[in-house]
Design a protein around this motif. Structure first.
Motif, mmCIF file in Angstrom:
data_model
loop_
_atom_site.group_PDB
_atom_site.id
_atom_site.type_symbol
_atom_site.label_atom_id
_atom_site.label_comp_id
_atom_site.label_asym_id
_atom_site.label_seq_id
_atom_site.Cartn_x
_atom_site.Cartn_y
_atom_site.Cartn_z
ATOM 1 N N ARG A 369 0.822 -1.214 0.000
ATOM 2 C CA ARG A 369 0.000 0.000 0.000
ATOM 3 C C ARG A 369 0.856 1.263 0.000
ATOM 4 O O ARG A 369 1.914 1.288 0.615
ATOM 5 N N SER A 370 0.376 2.268 -0.678
ATOM 6 C CA SER A 370 0.987 3.577 -0.553
ATOM 7 C C SER A 370 -0.040 4.452 0.134
ATOM 8 O O SER A 370 -1.077 4.766 -0.417
ATOM 9 N N HIS A 371 0.206 4.782 1.384
ATOM 10 C CA HIS A 371 -0.795 5.498 2.170
ATOM 11 C C HIS A 371 -0.896 6.947 1.744
ATOM 12 O O HIS A 371 -0.032 7.761 2.043
ATOM 13 N N GLY A 372 -1.948 7.262 1.036
ATOM 14 C CA GLY A 372 -2.237 8.655 0.747
ATOM 15 C C GLY A 372 -1.317 9.281 -0.285
ATOM 16 O O GLY A 372 -0.577 8.614 -1.008
ATOM 17 N N PHE A 373 -1.396 10.568 -0.319
ATOM 18 C CA PHE A 373 -0.654 11.346 -1.303
ATOM 19 C C PHE A 373 0.673 11.751 -0.692
ATOM 20 O O PHE A 373 0.725 12.465 0.298
ATOM 21 N N ARG A 374 1.750 11.285 -1.257
ATOM 22 C CA ARG A 374 3.054 11.515 -0.638
ATOM 23 C C ARG A 374 3.917 12.523 -1.397
ATOM 24 O O ARG A 374 4.732 13.211 -0.817
ATOM 25 N N TYR A 375 3.823 12.480 -2.724
ATOM 26 C CA TYR A 375 4.731 13.351 -3.489
ATOM 27 C C TYR A 375 4.097 13.694 -4.828
ATOM 28 O O TYR A 375 3.240 12.972 -5.337
ATOM 29 N N ARG A 376 4.523 14.817 -5.376
ATOM 30 C CA ARG A 376 4.052 15.270 -6.670
ATOM 31 C C ARG A 376 4.360 14.225 -7.747
ATOM 32 O O ARG A 376 5.464 13.696 -7.766
ATOM 33 N N GLY A 377 3.430 13.925 -8.587
ATOM 34 C CA GLY A 377 3.687 12.972 -9.656
ATOM 35 C C GLY A 377 3.386 11.535 -9.259
ATOM 36 O O GLY A 377 3.520 10.612 -10.061
ATOM 37 N N GLN A 378 2.984 11.320 -7.973
ATOM 38 C CA GLN A 378 2.741 9.961 -7.492
ATOM 39 C C GLN A 378 1.648 9.256 -8.312
ATOM 40 O O GLN A 378 1.803 8.115 -8.720
ATOM 41 N N TYR A 379 0.555 9.969 -8.555
ATOM 42 C CA TYR A 379 -0.561 9.315 -9.243
ATOM 43 C C TYR A 379 -0.243 9.080 -10.719
ATOM 44 O O TYR A 379 -0.666 8.082 -11.293
ATOM 45 N N GLN A 380 0.520 9.995 -11.307
ATOM 46 C CA GLN A 380 0.925 9.778 -12.702
ATOM 47 C C GLN A 380 1.731 8.486 -12.813
ATOM 48 O O GLN A 380 1.670 7.780 -13.817
ATOM 49 N N GLU A 381 2.488 8.154 -11.745
ATOM 50 C CA GLU A 381 3.258 6.899 -11.755
ATOM 51 C C GLU A 381 2.352 5.695 -11.518
ATOM 52 O O GLU A 381 2.536 4.644 -12.111
ATOM 53 N N GLN A 382 1.357 5.863 -10.616
ATOM 54 C CA GLN A 382 0.588 4.690 -10.171
ATOM 55 C C GLN A 382 -0.591 4.337 -11.087
ATOM 56 O O GLN A 382 -0.932 3.164 -11.224
ATOM 57 N N VAL A 383 -1.212 5.358 -11.679
ATOM 58 C CA VAL A 383 -2.449 5.100 -12.418
ATOM 59 C C VAL A 383 -2.245 4.149 -13.618
ATOM 60 O O VAL A 383 -3.039 3.225 -13.813
#
Ligand code: SF4
Ligand code: SF4
Length: 393
Positions: A369-383
């Motif tokens: 799990r990656s808990h929450g929003f940690r760093y800019r660009g995180q969702y672009q990497e994960q989605v």
């Protein structure tokens, strides 16, 4: 009285709040396309939420206004036609902020109704954690990576529309796939989301779970004080304060250690747990000092043992530990008890280290799990990865 439908969405507080809210709202909007009326709401007792706390959102839909009003008269639906679980580690049960004790995740599910779990695991693995019940039900797995995000941001990985597609298949009386697609086209305006919803609908399948099958664990519960058992001022016992403590090695008393909440156990708050390699631990104390829940028991030989009644699975101990791979956060689905790791290490060091290695290796294909929003660009990497897993189904 007309027909009334109740759907509950069980989710992790904060990390999945927006997702759950969107799903229950979208259920109502898709049902509108068939002339039905509805309302969506969160369970009052789950607010304010804390990170990871199991929480619930509901959608109530009816064919006519009077039936809807009668359905809304309940504080929260006691019986639901469908339960959706947004994180498979919640299969271990939900201990909500609203009351003390553990409820099985299918607690409110009507007999024969469907439990949908988002997971990359299969039914036998999930049924090791989902408690047995005395009424048969259907289990459906929506293959996917658990969607976690921050409080104010939404990770647009199509989990919402995939759930809608699955619901259209599980409960066609609520709404059809066409109504879901109409909703997506009109409100979300995304061709890709239409495909995701359709795929989830087409691939939907269920496993029959007979009465008595599942996790035999006894559910823990507490005696809640009645109004006539409250203390002076009609108050109830709260979180005790901490204070100085005796050093387990020298016996010297000093410092400050926060006390633990005796009632709220946090078993079900965790989606990961720390496992500690005591053979490489240098006893530096950093994990104990930084743990926000005072979860570490200091052992007689000065090691730091994560107390799993108290640990909320935040992962801070892994981040602050200076020794490489000494603390590793492992997906909670891998564990079926909350026993002391240090006790196991003390009894048989080789067996413990072997267990440690095997457990970490076994859990690694399941996502961490990656808990929450940690760093800019995180969702672009994960989605993209989440969409790929969803595409394969
Ligand atoms: S994960 Fe580590 S730091 Fe977080 S509550 Fe558990 S023991 Fe404490
Ligand atoms: S931070 Fe790591 S090395 Fe330090 S006491 Fe905790 S587990 Fe041991």
């Amino acid at each position: 009285m007309g027909q009334l439908f109740a759907v509950e969405v069980v989710y992790r507080g904060v990390f999945q709040k927006t997702l759950a809210k969107n799903i229950t709202r979208d259920i109502v909007l898709a049902a509108h396309n068939e002339g039905k009326l509805g309302i969506s709401f969160g369970r009052y007792g789950d607010a304010p939420e804390r990170n990871g706390i199991p929480a619930k959102s509901f959608a109530i839909v009816a064919n006519d206004e009077q039936t809807l009003e009668e359905g809304m008269a309940q504080y929260e639906p006691k019986h639901v036609d469908l339960t959706v679980v947004l994180d498979d580690t919640l299969s271990k049960g939900a201990e909500s902020w609203a009351w003390y004790g553990l409820q099985p995740v299918h607690h409110a599910l009507k007999p024969g109704a469907t439990l949908i779990v988002i997971s990359q695991e299969d039914a036998p693995a999930l049924l090791k954690n989902i408690h047995r019940r005395d009424k048969a039900y259907k289990l459906a797995i929506l293959k996917g990576i658990t969607s976690f995000s921050g409080m104010w941001v939404f990770k647009d990985d199509h989990t919402d529309v995939r759930v809608l597609g699955a619901i259209a298949s599980a409960l066609p009386q609520l709404f059809s796939l066409n109504s879901v697609l109409q909703f997506i086209n009109e409100k979300l305006k995304s061709e890709l989301k239409v495909i995701s919803a359709r795929n989830a609908f087409d691939r939907f399948s269920t496993v029959d779970v007979p009465a008595g099958q599942g996790n035999p664990e006894e559910l823990f519960k507490f005696e809640l004080p009645g109004w006539d058992h409250m203390r002076d001022g009609v108050s109830i016992k709260g979180q005790p304060q901490g204070g100085p403590y005796a050093d387990p090695v020298t016996g010297e008393v000093g410092g400050f250690r926060p006390a633990r909440n005796e009632l709220f156990k946090k078993y079900s708050t965790r989606s990961m747990r720390p496992v500690v390699n005591f053979s490489t631990c240098t006893k530096c104390t950093l994990c104990g000092l930084n743990c926000p829940d005072a979860s570490f028991d200091i052992t007689p030989d000065g090691h730091y043992d994560a107390n799993l009644e108290s640990c909320c699975g935040c992962g801070i101990c892994e981040e602050v530990c200076p020794v490489k791979e000494c603390v590793t956060m492992v997906n909670e689905s891998e564990f079926h008890d909350n026993k002391s790791q240090w006790e196991a290490f003390r009894k048989d060091k080789d067996a413990y280290l072997n267990w440690l290695e095997t457990t970490i290796a076994k859990a690694s294909p399941i996502e961490k799990r990656s808990h929450g929003f940690r760093y800019r660009g995180q969702y672009q990497e994960q989605v993209p990865e989440a969409l790929e897993v969803a595409r394969k189904g």
